[in-house]
Motif scaffolding. Structure first.
Motif, PDB file in Angstrom:
ATOM      1  N   THR A  75     -32.241  56.893  60.826  1.00 32.64           N
ATOM      2  CA  THR A  75     -31.826  56.946  59.421  1.00 32.64           C
ATOM      3  C   THR A  75     -30.738  57.975  59.196  1.00 32.64           C
ATOM      4  N   THR A  76     -30.723  59.057  59.979  1.00 33.65           N
ATOM      5  CA  THR A  76     -29.714  60.086  59.704  1.00 33.65           C
ATOM      6  C   THR A  76     -28.313  59.632  60.098  1.00 33.65           C
ATOM      7  N   THR A  77     -28.182  58.532  60.851  1.00 36.99           N
ATOM      8  CA  THR A  77     -26.843  58.043  61.151  1.00 36.99           C
ATOM      9  C   THR A  77     -26.325  57.142  60.036  1.00 36.99           C
ATOM     10  N   VAL A  78     -27.179  56.783  59.081  1.00 36.97           N
ATOM     11  CA  VAL A  78     -26.755  55.947  57.950  1.00 36.97           C
ATOM     12  C   VAL A  78     -25.972  56.838  56.983  1.00 36.97           C
ATOM     13  N   PRO A  79     -24.721  56.469  56.631  1.00 34.83           N
ATOM     14  CA  PRO A  79     -23.931  57.341  55.758  1.00 34.83           C
ATOM     15  C   PRO A  79     -24.499  57.454  54.338  1.00 34.83           C
ATOM     16  N   VAL A  80     -24.354  58.657  53.781  1.00 36.35           N
ATOM     17  CA  VAL A  80     -24.788  58.889  52.400  1.00 36.35           C
ATOM     18  C   VAL A  80     -23.649  59.541  51.628  1.00 36.35           C
ATOM     19  N   ILE A  81     -23.386  59.035  50.427  1.00 38.07           N
ATOM     20  CA  ILE A  81     -22.497  59.729  49.499  1.00 38.07           C
ATOM     21  C   ILE A  81     -23.424  60.311  48.440  1.00 38.07           C
ATOM     22  N   ALA A  82     -23.470  61.643  48.373  1.00 41.23           N
ATOM     23  CA  ALA A  82     -24.389  62.314  47.442  1.00 41.23           C
ATOM     24  C   ALA A  82     -23.588  62.869  46.262  1.00 41.23           C
ATOM     25  N   ILE A  83     -24.039  62.532  45.054  1.00 39.59           N
ATOM     26  CA  ILE A  83     -23.327  62.977  43.845  1.00 39.59           C
ATOM     27  C   ILE A  83     -24.300  63.719  42.934  1.00 39.59           C
ATOM     28  N   ASP A  84     -24.008  64.987  42.642  1.00 40.83           N
ATOM     29  CA  ASP A  84     -24.820  65.759  41.704  1.00 40.83           C
ATOM     30  C   ASP A  84     -23.971  66.151  40.511  1.00 40.83           C
ATOM     31  N   GLY A  85     -24.653  66.486  39.419  1.00 41.38           N
ATOM     32  CA  GLY A  85     -23.934  66.953  38.241  1.00 41.38           C
ATOM     33  C   GLY A  85     -24.854  66.982  37.041  1.00 41.38           C
ATOM     34  N   PRO A  86     -24.387  67.583  35.955  1.00 43.76           N
ATOM     35  CA  PRO A  86     -25.234  67.700  34.760  1.00 43.76           C
ATOM     36  C   PRO A  86     -25.417  66.361  34.029  1.00 43.76           C
ATOM     37  N   SER A  87     -26.307  66.355  33.042  1.00 43.04           N
ATOM     38  CA  SER A  87     -26.587  65.150  32.254  1.00 43.04           C
ATOM     39  C   SER A  87     -25.316  64.585  31.648  1.00 43.04           C
ATOM     40  N   ALA A  88     -25.210  63.265  31.698  1.00 46.68           N
ATOM     41  CA  ALA A  88     -24.107  62.539  31.053  1.00 46.68           C
ATOM     42  C   ALA A  88     -22.734  62.893  31.610  1.00 46.68           C
ATOM     43  N   SER A  89     -22.703  63.320  32.880  1.00 44.22           N
ATOM     44  CA  SER A  89     -21.397  63.606  33.484  1.00 44.22           C
ATOM     45  C   SER A  89     -20.764  62.323  34.010  1.00 44.22           C
TER      46      SER A  89
END
Ligand code: C5P
Length: 229
Positions: free
Chosen positions: A5-19
């Protein structure tokens, strides 16, 4: 997590509410044919379940048990729990505020961790929330911290609610957003913060298409860069 599973690419997006994380993450996932994880929906579901069965939003042990036992399916754009379609119910401000309260408990976060990581399946995943880049997928291929001013976010939320025919007051929305930002950023466990290796993207003056294009460009650069190693 295992090696496969760790070879599967991930795009991780964080941010505040309603961004705009939800819309952007969904569009990017669609463009790449990747899976999509709306992690906030899981916290909202825990809050909704607690409100429905009468568990106090301050009862960490009972909330963690609810999180552990959550019966949820994401199917064709709908969120289904115990055979009830709750896609719209969990979007209410009550569930949003409740989610931010239950999300402050370490036992609740721990109970949802494996469930979130299980979304990492080929050909790839776009995951959005508050701790995707820092806790859930620290090895993500691309990390984004998406921001926008509180005023712009309140305006966006106001328009969304109006479009759904829900009455709202922009000043109240702004106050609630600020309170939620404060609670999400100040909590001791998995606070909302920009990961050291995340790229910051301020969406205030940008349209959806421009932001999606930027994320896709960064992702392609990352992939091309890693192939030249
Ligand atoms: O993103 P959304 O507004 O749906 O999230 C609702 C709440 O759930 C947030 O205010 C935050 O407190 C919590 N949350 C979290 N960690 C995540 C996603 C959401 O703590 N990864």
């Amino acid at each position: 997590m295992n090696a496969a599973t760790t070879t599967v690419p991930v795009i991780a997006i964080d941010g505040p509410s309603a961004s705009g994380k939800g819309t952007i993450a969904e569009r990017v996932a669609e463009a790449l044919g990747f899976h999509y994880l709306d992690s906030g929906a899981l916290y909202r579901l825990v809050a909704l379940a607690a409100l429905q069965v009468g568990v106090g939003l301050d009862d960490e042990t009972a909330l963690a048990a609810l999180a552990e036992d959550l019966d949820v399916r994401f199917s064709g754009g709908e969120i289904v729990t115990s055979d009830q379609i709750v896609t719209d119910n969990i979007r209410s401000e009550v569930c949003g505020i409740g989610a931010s309260q239950v999300a402050a408990f370490p036992a609740v976060r721990q109970a949802l961790l494996a469930r979130q990581r299980a979304f990492r399946e080929a050909p790839g995943l776009v995951a959005e929330g508050r701790d995707m880049t820092t806790v859930v997928f620290p090895d993500a291929t691309l990390k984004i911290f998406l921001t926008a001013s509180a005023e712009i976010r309140a305006e966006r939320r106001y328009k969304q609610l109006k479009e759904k025919g829900i009455d709202a007051n922009i000043r109240t929305l702004l106050l609630e957003l600020r309170e939620r930002d404060e609670r999400d950023s100040a909590r001791s466990v998995a606070p909302l913060q920009k990961a050291a290796d995340a790229r910051e993207l301020d969406s205030s003056g940008l349209g959806i298409e421009e932001i999606v294009r930027q994320v896709l460009d960064w992702y392609r650069q990352k992939v091309a860069g890693s192939q030249h190693l």
